[in-house]
Scaffold this motif. Sequence first.
Motif, PDB file in Angstrom:
ATOM      1  N   GLN A 138       3.167   0.436  -9.064  1.00 16.28           N
ATOM      2  CA  GLN A 138       1.770   0.488  -9.199  1.00 16.28           C
ATOM      3  C   GLN A 138       1.267  -0.348  -7.889  1.00 16.28           C
ATOM      4  O   GLN A 138       1.964  -1.143  -7.406  1.00 16.28           O
ATOM      5  CB  GLN A 138       1.287  -0.143 -10.327  1.00 16.28           C
ATOM      6  N   TYR A 139       0.276   0.048  -7.277  1.00 12.64           N
ATOM      7  CA  TYR A 139      -0.474  -0.208  -6.126  1.00 12.64           C
ATOM      8  C   TYR A 139      -1.958  -0.533  -6.370  1.00 12.64           C
ATOM      9  O   TYR A 139      -2.681   0.223  -7.263  1.00 12.64           O
ATOM     10  CB  TYR A 139      -0.254   0.606  -4.921  1.00 12.64           C
ATOM     11  N   HIS A 140      -2.581  -1.306  -5.429  1.00  6.59           N
ATOM     12  CA  HIS A 140      -3.927  -1.367  -5.488  1.00  6.59           C
ATOM     13  C   HIS A 140      -4.710  -0.381  -5.006  1.00  6.59           C
ATOM     14  O   HIS A 140      -5.673   0.245  -5.253  1.00  6.59           O
ATOM     15  CB  HIS A 140      -4.564  -2.730  -4.779  1.00  6.59           C
ATOM     16  N   THR A 141      -4.128   0.124  -3.605  1.00  3.98           N
ATOM     17  CA  THR A 141      -4.819   1.166  -2.884  1.00  3.98           C
ATOM     18  C   THR A 141      -3.607   2.428  -2.582  1.00  3.98           C
ATOM     19  O   THR A 141      -2.527   2.027  -2.196  1.00  3.98           O
ATOM     20  CB  THR A 141      -5.284   0.631  -1.747  1.00  3.98           C
ATOM     21  N   VAL A 142      -4.040   3.462  -2.559  1.00  7.17           N
ATOM     22  CA  VAL A 142      -3.263   4.622  -2.280  1.00  7.17           C
ATOM     23  C   VAL A 142      -4.094   5.404  -1.090  1.00  7.17           C
ATOM     24  O   VAL A 142      -5.138   5.539  -1.166  1.00  7.17           O
ATOM     25  CB  VAL A 142      -2.851   5.614  -3.391  1.00  7.17           C
ATOM     26  N   VAL A 143      -3.362   5.483   0.021  1.00 12.03           N
ATOM     27  CA  VAL A 143      -4.107   6.542   1.148  1.00 12.03           C
ATOM     28  C   VAL A 143      -3.383   7.907   1.266  1.00 12.03           C
ATOM     29  O   VAL A 143      -2.100   7.955   1.335  1.00 12.03           O
ATOM     30  CB  VAL A 143      -3.873   5.603   2.534  1.00 12.03           C
TER      31      VAL A 143
ATOM     32  N   ILE B 218       0.941  -1.327  -0.062  1.00 11.54           N
ATOM     33  CA  ILE B 218      -0.078   0.047  -0.033  1.00 11.54           C
ATOM     34  C   ILE B 218       0.993   1.173  -0.056  1.00 11.54           C
ATOM     35  O   ILE B 218       1.786   1.329   0.807  1.00 11.54           O
ATOM     36  CB  ILE B 218      -1.115   0.115   1.159  1.00 11.54           C
ATOM     37  N   LEU B 219       0.569   2.387  -0.497  1.00 14.62           N
ATOM     38  CA  LEU B 219       1.311   3.588  -0.860  1.00 14.62           C
ATOM     39  C   LEU B 219       0.377   4.588   0.092  1.00 14.62           C
ATOM     40  O   LEU B 219      -0.703   4.741  -0.161  1.00 14.62           O
ATOM     41  CB  LEU B 219       1.250   3.979  -2.268  1.00 14.62           C
ATOM     42  N   VAL B 220       0.986   5.057   1.066  1.00 15.74           N
ATOM     43  CA  VAL B 220       0.577   6.049   2.035  1.00 15.74           C
ATOM     44  C   VAL B 220       1.051   7.322   1.835  1.00 15.74           C
ATOM     45  O   VAL B 220       2.347   7.499   1.971  1.00 15.74           O
ATOM     46  CB  VAL B 220       0.568   5.641   3.455  1.00 15.74           C
ATOM     47  N   VAL B 221       0.626   8.459   1.662  1.00 18.47           N
ATOM     48  CA  VAL B 221       0.931   9.584   1.179  1.00 18.47           C
ATOM     49  C   VAL B 221       0.603  10.824   1.788  1.00 18.47           C
ATOM     50  O   VAL B 221      -0.715  10.662   2.485  1.00 18.47           O
ATOM     51  CB  VAL B 221       1.093   9.894  -0.232  1.00 18.47           C
ATOM     52  N   ALA B 222       1.177  11.941   2.054  1.00 19.15           N
ATOM     53  CA  ALA B 222       0.543  13.092   2.792  1.00 19.15           C
ATOM     54  C   ALA B 222       1.143  14.345   2.426  1.00 19.15           C
ATOM     55  O   ALA B 222       2.456  14.242   1.712  1.00 19.15           O
ATOM     56  CB  ALA B 222       0.807  13.258   4.162  1.00 19.15           C
ATOM     57  N   PRO B 223       0.712  15.642   2.421  1.00 19.24           N
ATOM     58  CA  PRO B 223       1.334  16.680   1.618  1.00 19.24           C
ATOM     59  C   PRO B 223       2.655  17.161   2.517  1.00 19.24           C
ATOM     60  O   PRO B 223       3.509  17.975   2.020  1.00 19.24           O
ATOM     61  CB  PRO B 223       0.349  17.647   1.901  1.00 19.24           C
ATOM     62  N   SER B 224       2.625  16.909   3.831  1.00 21.89           N
ATOM     63  CA  SER B 224       3.794  17.390   4.555  1.00 21.89           C
ATOM     64  C   SER B 224       4.669  16.266   5.031  1.00 21.89           C
ATOM     65  O   SER B 224       4.074  14.929   5.315  1.00 21.89           O
ATOM     66  CB  SER B 224       3.426  18.128   5.694  1.00 21.89           C
ATOM     67  N   ASN B 225       5.897  16.425   5.264  1.00 15.81           N
ATOM     68  CA  ASN B 225       6.715  15.406   5.903  1.00 15.81           C
ATOM     69  C   ASN B 225       6.386  14.932   7.278  1.00 15.81           C
ATOM     70  O   ASN B 225       6.423  14.015   7.684  1.00 15.81           O
ATOM     71  CB  ASN B 225       8.234  15.871   5.829  1.00 15.81           C
ATOM     72  N   THR B 226       6.216  15.936   7.873  1.00 16.84           N
ATOM     73  CA  THR B 226       5.463  15.765   9.405  1.00 16.84           C
ATOM     74  C   THR B 226       4.508  14.495   9.372  1.00 16.84           C
ATOM     75  O   THR B 226       4.569  13.759  10.178  1.00 16.84           O
ATOM     76  CB  THR B 226       4.972  17.025  10.163  1.00 16.84           C
ATOM     77  N   ALA B 227       3.437  15.015   8.572  1.00 17.92           N
ATOM     78  CA  ALA B 227       2.276  13.909   8.619  1.00 17.92           C
ATOM     79  C   ALA B 227       2.687  12.579   8.101  1.00 17.92           C
ATOM     80  O   ALA B 227       2.405  11.565   8.692  1.00 17.92           O
ATOM     81  CB  ALA B 227       1.189  14.366   7.736  1.00 17.92           C
ATOM     82  N   VAL B 228       3.700  12.561   7.195  1.00 15.01           N
ATOM     83  CA  VAL B 228       4.260  11.093   6.662  1.00 15.01           C
ATOM     84  C   VAL B 228       5.019  10.420   7.815  1.00 15.01           C
ATOM     85  O   VAL B 228       5.008   9.200   8.124  1.00 15.01           O
ATOM     86  CB  VAL B 228       5.060  11.243   5.415  1.00 15.01           C
ATOM     87  N   ASP B 229       5.803  11.249   8.542  1.00 13.75           N
ATOM     88  CA  ASP B 229       6.494  10.724   9.618  1.00 13.75           C
ATOM     89  C   ASP B 229       5.684   9.931  10.710  1.00 13.75           C
ATOM     90  O   ASP B 229       6.105   9.061  10.985  1.00 13.75           O
ATOM     91  CB  ASP B 229       7.445  11.870  10.367  1.00 13.75           C
ATOM     92  N   LEU B 230       4.664  10.792  10.945  1.00 12.06           N
ATOM     93  CA  LEU B 230       3.659  10.188  12.100  1.00 12.06           C
ATOM     94  C   LEU B 230       3.184   8.732  11.596  1.00 12.06           C
ATOM     95  O   LEU B 230       3.187   7.891  12.401  1.00 12.06           O
ATOM     96  CB  LEU B 230       2.514  11.438  12.391  1.00 12.06           C
ATOM     97  N   LEU B 231       2.433   8.782  10.419  1.00 11.22           N
ATOM     98  CA  LEU B 231       1.926   7.557   9.929  1.00 11.22           C
ATOM     99  C   LEU B 231       3.164   6.518   9.817  1.00 11.22           C
ATOM    100  O   LEU B 231       2.722   5.292  10.302  1.00 11.22           O
ATOM    101  CB  LEU B 231       1.296   7.848   8.620  1.00 11.22           C
ATOM    102  N   SER B 232       4.426   6.907   9.384  1.00 12.37           N
ATOM    103  CA  SER B 232       5.367   5.676   9.079  1.00 12.37           C
ATOM    104  C   SER B 232       5.574   5.153  10.549  1.00 12.37           C
ATOM    105  O   SER B 232       5.784   3.943  10.655  1.00 12.37           O
ATOM    106  CB  SER B 232       6.387   6.542   8.525  1.00 12.37           C
ATOM    107  N   GLU B 233       5.903   5.978  11.723  1.00  9.00           N
ATOM    108  CA  GLU B 233       6.047   5.602  12.969  1.00  9.00           C
ATOM    109  C   GLU B 233       4.766   4.614  13.518  1.00  9.00           C
ATOM    110  O   GLU B 233       5.159   3.553  14.112  1.00  9.00           O
ATOM    111  CB  GLU B 233       6.127   6.736  14.038  1.00  9.00           C
TER     112      GLU B 233
END
Length: 635
Positions: free
Chosen positions: A358-363, A226-241
């Motif tokens: 390619q991914y089935h789902t992007v968040v 699954i690909l998980v993205v956000a507009p800011s690095n801070t939001a990406v970092d939180l979800l990654s952790e």
Amino acid sequence: MDYFKRLLELLQTEQSEDLKIYQQLTESSSVAERRSNGLVWYPVAIRGSEMSRGDYLTVETERTTHQYVAHQFRFGMPAVLFSNHDPKNDRVEGVIAYQSGDRLKLTLKTDELPDWASDGKLGIELLFDNNSYEEMKAALKTAAATDEKSLSWPMIQVLLGARQATFHKDVKTFAGKGLNPSQQSAVNQILMANELAVVHGPPGTGKTTTLVQAICGLLAQDQKQILVVAPSNTAVDLLSEKLAAEGLNVLRVGNPARVSEQLLSLTLDQKMAAHRSMKEVRALKKQAGEFKNMAHKYKRNFGRAEKEQRKALFDEAHKIMKEVDRTEQYIIDQLLSEAQVITATLVGANHYTVRNRQYHTVVIDEAGQALEPACWIPLLKAEKVVLAGDHCQLPPTIKSNTAAKDGLSMTLLEKSVKLQPDAVVLLEEQYRMNEMIMGYSSSVFYDSRLRANLAVANHVLFKGDKPLVFIDTAGCSFEEKVEGTSTMNPDEASFLIRHLEQLLTSIPFAENTPEYPSIAIISPYKQQVRVLKEFLLQAPELLKYSAYISVNTIDSFQGQEKDIVYISLTRSNMEGTIGFLSDTRRMNVAMTRARKKLIVIGDSATLSRFSFYSGFISYAEQQNAYHSAWEFIAV
């Protein structure tokens, strides 16, 4: 498609305005001025260098003075290394490969450092970030050319409102850990969705917790990655952790904003460094460097034999670096294939390491702050999208008023909520605010559907304290003043600081107490923030509390929370002009930062001509939370 053609035109308008602002900041300004605007690190020292992909040279630099100056340097941005001797000619361009604290790595578009790099002071300057715009434009052009043969086609049609979102009901249930009913409902919706699911997460409702459990559920459905993205690095970092804490194999593409050992261990660079094949890569890089050093020992005036020897050394170095590239690509491919979740920023989803995946789902998290053209970069890599965020809070920052007015400020999240209401689940239980603080926001923005969790519904600073206070400065002659393009109200700022002093004296205090209430003082106006900071420094009684007090604009506090929040509304004039206080989403952000006490200070005579503020004043009166500033001035 006309839709994407229009979006492309708006993006080009925004790019032109952004470039114009950048040129105004850089042209005819000194290095010192550009440094204060966050565009230059000067002086810097080179702390090391190594060969990198494509036979380019990566240098590690450190800024040696002015470390306190805020800057705009981020991973992936274009920058230039320059010398103070001749800044116009002594310069070599590159891309920021890593940035943390006062160190950054710059991958230069050259395979060796120029001679001037060892002579005089060096600096690094940000260039205009055309790359992000080019990535967005390319995505829009690709989206416009997409047809029925594409796996993304049904999702695109749903996002454009050309067909209704569909759901398959016979999905294996997934019970998320520690979820309330509305959060579980959101997880179910995500698992059932064929093209689109929308998680509308008001402040404090546990949107991140919900997304993490939903991603676990998607992986349990046998989705490989699954690909998980956000507009800011801070939001990406939180979800990654949070995802890694669930035991998932997470690969963070790009450079984290927050530096923690756990987060760094998720990055591609760190995972590569730990790979067993990297020992061989490091040995090859060292060997290539030695060949290049030998080649550079030949001076300009040499004969044919020396020239051939020099060329042979360079050729050997290039050959070795090609082997390095092949080995590194093998490592990257292996790490990517093993990852269950790949996390990146929106533009980072097109990083060279993952560009063709390619991914089935992007968040897409924080979709309420995401520029729509940037969303299309990850969207075209998937068949299904999960949008999560809150369109009732601040939208993305847009430089061009024309582009914003003509539609660029409307996010894909906001459009999806209107076009596909059946795809939307509202998270209804919040875990941040006393229910009195929550009440007005819930009624105006969320159809009165929010409820406070029992753990926070009645929490206050101390027994008998009032969680909500509106202090009316009408009739106090606290007149606003305009400075440049911003507004300030020194009398209101002074009153706020005195009120804070009175409040804090009523709360027992011991030095270095971690449990002491955290305090935010916020205003929509930068000049008012500046005045508040000055007054705070001039208040010796508040010095011992300084570690607990933050002062900044409302925009900078989105996503944060504090025990006590003061809002200085600032506007006070005979005309009833309130400027961008009329953006009620900004006020929704402001009013939902407080956990235990919210104090709003403003002039009802100016504010109440606008229905949102007259409604809030009435709400405060109903809660017995309305006070005139005269009650405190008289004390």
